[in-house]
Motif scaffolding. Structure first.
Motif, PDB file in Angstrom:
ATOM      1  N   LEU A  86       0.824  -1.213   0.000  1.00  0.00           N
ATOM      2  CA  LEU A  86       0.000   0.000   0.000  1.00  0.00           C
ATOM      3  C   LEU A  86       0.856   1.260   0.000  1.00  0.00           C
ATOM      4  O   LEU A  86       0.473   2.274  -0.576  1.00  0.00           O
ATOM      5  N   TRP A  87       2.029   1.212   0.653  1.00  0.00           N
ATOM      6  CA  TRP A  87       2.884   2.402   0.685  1.00  0.00           C
ATOM      7  C   TRP A  87       4.348   2.071   0.344  1.00  0.00           C
ATOM      8  O   TRP A  87       5.225   2.908   0.476  1.00  0.00           O
ATOM      9  N   GLN A  88       4.613   0.823  -0.072  1.00  0.00           N
ATOM     10  CA  GLN A  88       5.955   0.396  -0.464  1.00  0.00           C
ATOM     11  C   GLN A  88       6.978   0.656   0.635  1.00  0.00           C
ATOM     12  O   GLN A  88       8.081   1.131   0.392  1.00  0.00           O
ATOM     13  N   GLY A  89       6.581   0.297   1.871  1.00  0.00           N
ATOM     14  CA  GLY A  89       7.482   0.491   3.004  1.00  0.00           C
ATOM     15  C   GLY A  89       8.519  -0.611   3.102  1.00  0.00           C
ATOM     16  O   GLY A  89       8.351  -1.706   2.562  1.00  0.00           O
ATOM     17  N   ASN A  90       9.621  -0.329   3.788  1.00  0.00           N
ATOM     18  CA  ASN A  90      10.694  -1.298   3.968  1.00  0.00           C
ATOM     19  C   ASN A  90      10.462  -2.212   5.168  1.00  0.00           C
ATOM     20  O   ASN A  90      11.019  -3.302   5.242  1.00  0.00           O
ATOM     21  N   ILE A  91       9.668  -1.755   6.127  1.00  0.00           N
ATOM     22  CA  ILE A  91       9.384  -2.547   7.325  1.00  0.00           C
ATOM     23  C   ILE A  91       8.150  -3.406   7.067  1.00  0.00           C
ATOM     24  O   ILE A  91       7.076  -2.869   6.761  1.00  0.00           O
TER      25      ILE A  91
END
Length: 307
Positions: A172-177
């Motif tokens: 949804l937000w291309q986060g790393n975590i």
């Protein structure tokens, strides 16, 4: 009087705990064993969906050792807030987790329980438990069935059927975590012990005097002293009734559905840490007389560190 704290999550959390770390370990072939240190805290406690009007929040640290063969061991300490004992309950567990097929997993475990001297826990009469858990990944649904045989002053059987599916939220937000939801719907069933009372009333009629019971030779038919054999008239006799009431109480055990659960955990991975805040709504059913359980929400936070 302080009442209830039980370890429903023990049979759900520990096998899942071992499975999760076994799966994580499969990606790292350099390790031969793993340690997991965790702690869980909640605003209230329950026993297979049963709870009381009095809330008993708790904190429960856990240490788990997992060998690459699937053998694991765990120790958990339970501390209820506001109780006399520093540790209200200690659980020692050992188990073996293995895969039957690629998507089918099995976990077998044994647990021993130690209670504080002044513990208010109603499960203090419980000494041991045998548990078996099977889980199958249907790709779109993850199904687990846990069966537990509780050993103590009264032996009980409980089963928990759980369906869940992990949903990653990173896209949804291309986060790393890594962050995801792991919603679960479960049904708990188990034995219930209660006393069943039956009352039986019997009435017995007796005759005195002239009598109408037809006594005498050949039932009074040929009795010369009773014209007509004594039939059809009271002949001055009297009839009395004797009533007897018998009450029988038996101990009955019945296996029924006890609870429905909806749980929505948020799972966050950060390095070797795993954070899991969750909300659970529990609906108890088939309550016995005197059961104060009610539908309510539980808020729980679990933190784990693997090394």
């Amino acid at each position: 009087m302080k009442r209830i704290w039980i370890w429903t999550w023990l049979f759900l959390l520990l096998p899942a705990f071992a499975f999760a770390n076994l799966q994580a370990a499969e990606t790292d072939t350099t390790k031969t064993n793993w340690w997991v240190v965790g702690v869980e805290t909640s605003n209230n406690s329950s026993f297979f969906g049963r709870n009381t009007a009095t809330r008993y929040p708790y904190i429960a640290p856990t240490v788990t050792y997992v060998h690459h063969t699937g053998i694991w061991a765990s120790a958990t300490a339970h501390q209820l807030f506001g109780t006399e004992d520093f540790i209200d309950e200690t659980d020692l567990s050992v188990g073996y987790s293995f895969k039957v097929r690629k998507r089918l997993e099995v976990d077998l475990s044994y647990s021993h329980f130690i209670f504080g001297k002044n513990t208010p826990l109603v499960n203090a009469s419980t000494t041991d438990a045998l548990s078996a858990r099977t889980a199958y990944d249907w790709k779109y649904l993850y199904t687990a069935l846990t069966g537990s045989y509780i050993i103590g002053s009264g032996n009980d059987i409980f089963t928990v059927l759980e369906n869940s599916r992990y949903v990653p939220l990173n896209p949804l937000w291309q986060g790393n975590i890594p962050v995801g939801l792991d919603p679960k719907i479960s049904v708990t069933a188990g034995t219930q012990h209660f006393y069943d009372t039956h009352t039986t009333t019997t009435t017995k009629k007796t005759s005195t005097g002239g009598g109408t019971t037809g006594s005498g030779p050949i039932g009074g038919i040929l009795d010369p002293l009773k014209p007509g054999g004594g039939n059809g008239s009271n002949n001055g006799g009297t009839t009395t009734e004797e009533t007897t009431t018998t009450t029988t109480t038996t101990n009955v055990s019945r296996f029924r559905v006890l609870n429905y659960d909806l749980k929505i955990p948020v799972v966050v991975y950060y390095g070797n840490f795993e954070f899991e805040p969750s909300w659970r709504y529990s609906i108890p059913v088939n309550k016995l007389e005197g059961d104060e359980s009610r539908a309510q929400s539980f808020y729980t936070l679990s933190v784990k560190y693997t090394f």
